[in-house]
Structure formats: C-alpha cells, structure tokens
Design a protein around this motif. Structure first.
Motif, PDB file in Angstrom:
ATOM      1  N   ARG A  69       0.859  -1.191   0.000  1.00 41.03           N
ATOM      2  CA  ARG A  69       0.000   0.000   0.000  1.00 41.03           C
ATOM      3  C   ARG A  69       0.889   1.234   0.000  1.00 41.03           C
ATOM      4  O   ARG A  69       1.224   1.785   1.036  1.00 41.03           O
ATOM      5  N   HIS A  74      -5.477   3.340  -1.000  1.00 43.93           N
ATOM      6  CA  HIS A  74      -4.964   3.014   0.329  1.00 43.93           C
ATOM      7  C   HIS A  74      -3.457   3.201   0.358  1.00 43.93           C
ATOM      8  O   HIS A  74      -2.705   2.256   0.218  1.00 43.93           O
ATOM      9  N   ASP A  76      -0.289   3.930   2.422  1.00 39.60           N
ATOM     10  CA  ASP A  76       0.204   4.038   3.795  1.00 39.60           C
ATOM     11  C   ASP A  76       1.664   4.477   3.874  1.00 39.60           C
ATOM     12  O   ASP A  76       2.254   4.438   4.953  1.00 39.60           O
ATOM     13  N   ARG A  85       1.119   0.620  13.475  1.00 42.73           N
ATOM     14  CA  ARG A  85       0.386  -0.461  12.807  1.00 42.73           C
ATOM     15  C   ARG A  85       0.475  -0.493  11.286  1.00 42.73           C
ATOM     16  O   ARG A  85      -0.104  -1.362  10.649  1.00 42.73           O
ATOM     17  N   HIS A  87       2.456  -0.603   7.523  1.00 41.93           N
ATOM     18  CA  HIS A  87       3.634  -0.909   6.714  1.00 41.93           C
ATOM     19  C   HIS A  87       3.306  -0.559   5.267  1.00 41.93           C
ATOM     20  O   HIS A  87       2.131  -0.488   4.897  1.00 41.93           O
ATOM     21  N   PHE A  90       2.926  -5.589   3.702  1.00 46.43           N
ATOM     22  CA  PHE A  90       2.493  -6.450   4.811  1.00 46.43           C
ATOM     23  C   PHE A  90       1.824  -7.683   4.239  1.00 46.43           C
ATOM     24  O   PHE A  90       1.588  -7.781   3.033  1.00 46.43           O
ATOM     25  N   MET A  92      -1.474 -10.049   4.307  1.00 47.28           N
ATOM     26  CA  MET A  92      -2.872 -10.092   4.698  1.00 47.28           C
ATOM     27  C   MET A  92      -3.348 -11.537   4.714  1.00 47.28           C
ATOM     28  O   MET A  92      -3.326 -12.215   3.689  1.00 47.28           O
ATOM     29  N   ASN A 203     -10.825  -7.490   9.143  1.00 47.71           N
ATOM     30  CA  ASN A 203     -12.006  -7.009   8.432  1.00 47.71           C
ATOM     31  C   ASN A 203     -12.709  -8.198   7.764  1.00 47.71           C
ATOM     32  O   ASN A 203     -12.067  -8.970   7.056  1.00 47.71           O
ATOM     33  N   GLY A 228      -9.779 -10.051   5.707  1.00 46.33           N
ATOM     34  CA  GLY A 228      -8.359  -9.701   5.702  1.00 46.33           C
ATOM     35  C   GLY A 228      -7.886  -9.312   7.088  1.00 46.33           C
ATOM     36  O   GLY A 228      -8.500  -8.478   7.760  1.00 46.33           O
ATOM     37  N   GLY A 230      -4.189  -8.378   9.143  1.00 46.38           N
ATOM     38  CA  GLY A 230      -2.756  -8.115   9.017  1.00 46.38           C
ATOM     39  C   GLY A 230      -1.960  -9.074   9.901  1.00 46.38           C
ATOM     40  O   GLY A 230      -2.157  -9.096  11.117  1.00 46.38           O
ATOM     41  N   GLU A 232       1.102  -8.932  10.769  1.00 45.01           N
ATOM     42  CA  GLU A 232       1.971  -8.219  11.711  1.00 45.01           C
ATOM     43  C   GLU A 232       1.160  -7.695  12.904  1.00 45.01           C
ATOM     44  O   GLU A 232       1.684  -7.591  14.014  1.00 45.01           O
ATOM     45  N   ARG A 233      -0.120  -7.356  12.659  1.00 48.46           N
ATOM     46  CA  ARG A 233      -0.950  -6.831  13.761  1.00 48.46           C
ATOM     47  C   ARG A 233      -1.355  -7.940  14.721  1.00 48.46           C
ATOM     48  O   ARG A 233      -1.274  -7.778  15.931  1.00 48.46           O
ATOM     49  N   ASN A 244       3.596  -3.219  15.828  1.00 41.61           N
ATOM     50  CA  ASN A 244       3.989  -4.199  14.791  1.00 41.61           C
ATOM     51  C   ASN A 244       5.505  -4.330  14.672  1.00 41.61           C
ATOM     52  O   ASN A 244       6.026  -5.383  14.334  1.00 41.61           O
ATOM     53  N   VAL A 468      -9.805  -3.424  -2.736  1.00 42.11           N
ATOM     54  CA  VAL A 468      -9.390  -3.156  -1.363  1.00 42.11           C
ATOM     55  C   VAL A 468     -10.438  -3.645  -0.401  1.00 42.11           C
ATOM     56  O   VAL A 468     -11.617  -3.411  -0.589  1.00 42.11           O
TER      57      VAL A 468
HETATM   58  P1  ATP Z   1      -6.377   0.962   9.053  1.00 42.09           P
HETATM   59  O1  ATP Z   1      -7.729   1.600   9.299  1.00 42.09           O
HETATM   60  O2  ATP Z   1      -5.698   0.538  10.325  1.00 42.09           O
HETATM   61  O3  ATP Z   1      -5.509   1.769   8.147  1.00 42.09           O
HETATM   62  P2  ATP Z   1      -7.625  -0.473   6.936  1.00 42.09           P
HETATM   63  O4  ATP Z   1      -9.068  -0.293   7.322  1.00 42.09           O
HETATM   64  O5  ATP Z   1      -7.068   0.423   5.921  1.00 42.09           O
HETATM   65  O6  ATP Z   1      -6.685  -0.405   8.275  1.00 42.09           O
HETATM   66  P3  ATP Z   1      -8.323  -2.881   5.529  1.00 42.09           P
HETATM   67  O7  ATP Z   1      -8.308  -2.267   4.177  1.00 42.09           O
HETATM   68  O8  ATP Z   1      -9.638  -3.149   6.158  1.00 42.09           O
HETATM   69  O9  ATP Z   1      -7.387  -1.988   6.508  1.00 42.09           O
HETATM   70  O10 ATP Z   1      -7.413  -4.204   5.473  1.00 42.09           O
HETATM   71  C1  ATP Z   1      -7.669  -5.366   6.256  1.00 42.09           C
HETATM   72  C2  ATP Z   1      -6.632  -5.576   7.333  1.00 42.09           C
HETATM   73  O11 ATP Z   1      -5.290  -5.494   6.822  1.00 42.09           O
HETATM   74  C3  ATP Z   1      -6.656  -4.559   8.447  1.00 42.09           C
HETATM   75  O12 ATP Z   1      -7.652  -4.859   9.385  1.00 42.09           O
HETATM   76  C4  ATP Z   1      -5.251  -4.685   9.033  1.00 42.09           C
HETATM   77  O13 ATP Z   1      -5.159  -5.784   9.931  1.00 42.09           O
HETATM   78  C5  ATP Z   1      -4.410  -4.983   7.816  1.00 42.09           C
HETATM   79  N1  ATP Z   1      -3.742  -3.780   7.282  1.00 42.09           N
HETATM   80  C6  ATP Z   1      -4.290  -2.819   6.504  1.00 42.09           C
HETATM   81  N2  ATP Z   1      -3.390  -1.887   6.150  1.00 42.09           N
HETATM   82  C7  ATP Z   1      -2.206  -2.274   6.704  1.00 42.09           C
HETATM   83  C8  ATP Z   1      -0.885  -1.739   6.694  1.00 42.09           C
HETATM   84  N3  ATP Z   1      -0.585  -0.643   6.013  1.00 42.09           N
HETATM   85  N4  ATP Z   1       0.077  -2.400   7.369  1.00 42.09           N
HETATM   86  C9  ATP Z   1      -0.207  -3.526   8.058  1.00 42.09           C
HETATM   87  N5  ATP Z   1      -1.441  -4.081   8.117  1.00 42.09           N
HETATM   88  C10 ATP Z   1      -2.427  -3.475   7.453  1.00 42.09           C
END
Ligand code: ATP
Ligand code: MG
Ligand code: MG
Ligand code: MG
Length: 469
Positions: A69, A74, A76, A85, A87, A90, A92, A203, A228, A230, A232-233, A244, A468
């Motif tokens: 991402r 998305h 990050d 939290r 990366h 990561f 999934m 999620n 999905g 994470g 690492e989480r 993480n 996503v």
């Molecule tokens: P957040 O709100 O913490 O940014 P997200 O809602 O963007 O998470 P989802 O798109 O729902 O995340 O992705 C499903 C799962 O993937 C999340 O619940 C989380 O455990 C993990 N995840 C998402 N983005 C990351 C990331 N950048 N690094 C590590 N784990 C991630």
C-alpha cells in the motif's frame, strides 16, 4: 513464543481444517489489471469469483497475500515511521467463501480462531458493524456474548466495502483490539480514533451486492465472504507487543539495520530503523515480482520507496550503500514462506546497490542544499516549491522524500509552488523544442509523453477498481 511464520501457518491450518483450499499469494503486480498498481488485499486475485464470472473447483479458500500500500486509494507510505500499525508491505491473512458460507459461519470462524486457537483475551475485543446490519450485530451477540456497547455501529464507508465505482460490495464487520489506556487513541467512530490504542485487526466483508456504473446497486446471486487480517498486527498481539515493529520478524530487520549502520536500534535513530526495515521489505518483494526502479508507473513508486529508505540510512550516518546488506536478513526470515524472494536474492541486492550508488552523490548534495535552505526559512515557513523542484529536477529527490525530510522537522513543502515550477519547466521544454524548427514532431512527442505519463500513473491517482478490503 510463536513467530510470525508460526502464526501464518496457524491461520492457514485453521481454515484448511475447515474445508478451505490453501492458495498461494498472487504476485504484487496484478495480472491484467492496469487500474490497480499493486495487490493491496487478499481479494484481488479472486475478484471474478465473487461476481460469478469465473468458477474454480473450490468454494472456500485461504491465503497469506503479499500486499503493498504505497499508492492508490490506500496509501500508507506516509504512515510508516509514524504509526505502530502500518507498513508499505504487509501480509494479509484471508479466508474466502464464494457463494458457500456467509455471515454466521464467517463470524463464528473468526471468533473461534481468535479466542481459542490464538487465545486472545475476549474482554479486549470489540467490533464494528455497518449501521443497518442488525443481522451481523445479532450474530456477534450470539457468538461472542457481546453487549451492545461492544458492537459499534458505523454509518460510513469504513464499514461498507466497495471494490471501486463498480463491482462486488457489501457491509463489513471489523474486529478491534484494545491495547490499553496507556496508549493514545479512541474507539472506532470516535473523534480520537486515529491513535494506536484500539487497533483494527480483522475485516470481514459480506459480499452481497454489485455496484454498477449508473449508480444502481443490485443483490448478487451469490452471497460471499472476503476477509483480511494483518499478520503483523495479530502477531504483535500474540507476542505481547503493542507495536507491529516489535514483532520478531520486524525486530530482526531493525537489528540488521542497526548493525549495518553501527547504531543503536532504540536510540534517537529508532524511527529511521523502522522505516528502513519496512522499506526493505516492500522494495525486495517488488523486485522479486519483477518491478525495477524507473521514472514512471510502478517502477517510480519502487524508486521513491528505495530513495526514501536511503535518506533514512543517510540520517543514521551511513556513508556507503547499506540497504543491499540487509537483504540476507530478510531472506532468512521470509525466504521459506516466499521462495521467489530467495530466488531473486542476488537481483535484489544488485538492484539496491546500484540504485544506492547512483543516488548517493546527489543525495548528499541535495540534503546539504536542504539544510542550507532550512536555516534561511522563516520560523514555521514552508519550503518554497522552487527549492523542492530543484531537489527533484537536479538531485533526483522525489517530492515525497523532501516532504518526509521536512515533516521530521515539523515543516511542509509548498506543493502548489512545486507543481507550478514543474508546469513551467514543461512549458519551457516545449518552447525550446519548437524552436528547433521541428514543431510538429515536438508537439506529437510531448502529447505522447503526457498521455503515456497519465496512463502510467492512473493506478495511483484514481479510485477505479481498487481491490481493497
Ligand atoms: P487501518 O484503518 O488501520 O488503516 P484499513 O481499514 O485500511 O486499516 P483494511 O483495508 O480493512 O485496513 O485491510 C484489512 C486488514 O489489513 C486490516 O484490518 C489490518 O489488519 C491490515 N492492514 C491494513 N493496512 C495495513 C498496513 N498498512 N500495514 C499492516 N497491516 C495493514
Ligand atoms: Mg488504512
Ligand atoms: Mg480501517
Ligand atoms: Mg478496515
């Protein structure tokens, strides 16, 4: 203590035991999908199974999917180094039902895995549901015995997942863990949500509708599940950590970075080590999947991540290329689960070393220029766009690298100024070209270049068809 490698296996074994086919991660570069820059969730490789366009000889699957991402809906990249939290790369963990089980079983599976196999403390868990999804709320009450205040109803798109403007979609339920009141942050839906106290771990999407381009939404013939979590989480939780980056795998990379730069992993350069550890993973996995640094599209995203990492290594005082030295530590940790990484080890090392060697001289000079400019800046003032553009144009600093450097010092870049400097340079180049007497050819060339550029970048500027969760 279970390692991240163990936890990945526990997850896949749990769902295999429950009738799911263990499917390999797809590559980070999605096949036949120019609208998506990188795989950013587990469902990407299964998109057509949800709509029924494609069927396979299984209706339940489970994966550990490589995700990046660092662009698109998305992104990050800017969170890395700032949250506990996020990366850019990561894994999934996901379980999928294609017209097989639905809400009841998905929630029951999630609860059983988290509280029995993983043994999480039930009192630390809470969930969100889409505000109108009484059914999911009721299932949570039944399965987990949650009272109403542990089932938070969210009216926003955070709990209604869409693949993009069109495609499969539906409400989702997300599972959060409360890391304790010594960490800042509020529960989902609150004003203080954006901290690291209540961390979203998993999620679960209830795929039940299809969104069409004309704005209408119709029920899908099949009701499916897409989840999905994470690695690492969940890993941090199971290893008793709140971050993480304190998990065994990330920690070993941070230590490799500290060793290679002869610095303290927990000293003042702590953030630099975290960013380096993160960027080492995304760059290595991208190269292993065939992306090479370049000035456009996916290759430019890779180059931006690499150069950002190099600046952080520079901040730790490293004079020589260092990223390439960390690759063996990564391969030791992840080469067994992802053989493509081990296979590409020498390519990754060579690519990193070459890029580091090339960028080194302009990096040093550019950072010196930046330091000099900082001294001249008025208190709290933004860096002029013209300076950011000079760093980009002459020293090869991607804009986000300059922004990252300034954010560390509580400053920002005048982005509008940067954009106009860029536009001005393009206009000048055009004028110079037409001055050669080859105006017609020049015009075509620039039109092509613009169109080409726009196409290449489509993936991370638009919100179309992003797979996503
Ligand atoms: P957040 O709100 O913490 O940014 P997200 O809602 O963007 O998470 P989802 O798109 O729902 O995340 O992705 C499903 C799962 O993937 C999340 O619940 C989380 O455990 C993990 N995840 C998402 N983005 C990351 C990331 N950048 N690094 C590590 N784990 C991630
Ligand atoms: Mg996010
Ligand atoms: Mg979220
Ligand atoms: Mg989410």
């Amino acid at each position: 203590m279970a390692s991240l490698n163990d936890i990945r296996s526990t997850y896949l074994d749990f769902f295999a035991r429950n009738g799911h086919k263990v499917v390999d991660s797809s590559p980070l570069v999605p096949r036949n999908d120019p609208t998506l820059m990188f795989a950013n969730s587990g469902m990407v490789q299964f998109k057509n199974l949800f709509t029924g366009v494609e069927t396979r000889d299984y209706t339940r699957a489970t994966t550990a999917q490589k995700c990046v991402r660092a662009g698109g809906k998305h992104n990050d990249l800017d969170n890395v180094g700032y949250t506990a939290r996020h990366h850019t790369f990561f894994e999934m963990l996901g379980n999928f039902s294609f017209g097989d089980y639905f809400k009841d079983e998905a929630i029951a599976f999630a609860w059983e895995l988290l509280t029995k196999d993983f043994g999480l403390n039930k009192n630390k868990l809470l969930v969100t549901v889409y505000h109108t999804d009484d059914e999911a709320a009721l299932i949570w009450k039944k399965v987990a015995g949650f009272s109403d205040d542990r089932i938070i109803r969210i009216p926003t798109d955070d709990n209604f997942w869409r693949m993009g403007p069109t495609g499969p979609c539906g409400p989702c339920t997300e599972i959060f863990y409360d890391h304790g009141d010594h960490i800042w942050g509020g529960p989902p839906g609150s004003a203080e949500e954006d901290g690291d106290r209540f961390i979203e771990i998993w999620n679960n999407v209830f795929m039940q509708n299809e969104q069409f381009a004309d704005g209408s939404m119709r029920p899908l013939e099949m009701q499916s599940i897409d989840t999905g979590m994470g690695l690492e989480r969940i890993g941090a939780l199971l290893q008793g950590k709140h971050d993480n980056y304190d998990t065994d795998l990330m920690r070993s990379l941070i230590e490799a970075s500290a060793h290679a730069t002869s610095s303290d992993p927990d000293g003042p350069g702590k953030t630099h080590h975290r960013v380096i550890a993160d960027h080492l993973r995304s760059t290595s996995f991208l190269i292993a999947d065939g992306v090479m640094p370049s000035n456009e599209g996916r290759g430019y995203v890779l180059r931006r991540i690499m150069r950002r990492a190099m600046r952080h290594a520079h901040m730790l005082g490293s004079q020589d290329p260092v990223m390439f030295k960390l690759v063996p530590a990564l391969v030791r940790q992840m080469g067994a689960a992802y053989p493509e990484l081990a296979r590409a080890q020498s390519l990754i090392e060579e690519t990193l070393k070459l890029e580091e060697t090339r960028f080194k001289t302009t990096l040093d000079r550019g950072l010196k220029l930046l330091d000099d400019e900082m001294v001249r800046l008025p208190e709290g003032g933004d860096l002029p766009g013209s300076t950011a553009f000079k760093l980009y144009d002459t020293y090869g600093f991607p804009l986000d690298l300059t922004q990252d450097a300034l954010r560390e010092r509580g400053r920002a870049v005048d982005v509008a100024g940067f954009d106009s400097a860029m536009a001005e340079q393009k206009a000048k180049a055009r004028a110079a070209w037409s001055g050669t007497g080859e105006a017609a050819d020049g015009k075509i060339w620039f039109e092509l270049a613009d169109a080409h550029g726009a196409t290449e970048f489509l993936g991370y500027d638009t919100e179309t068809a992003e797979g996503v969760i």
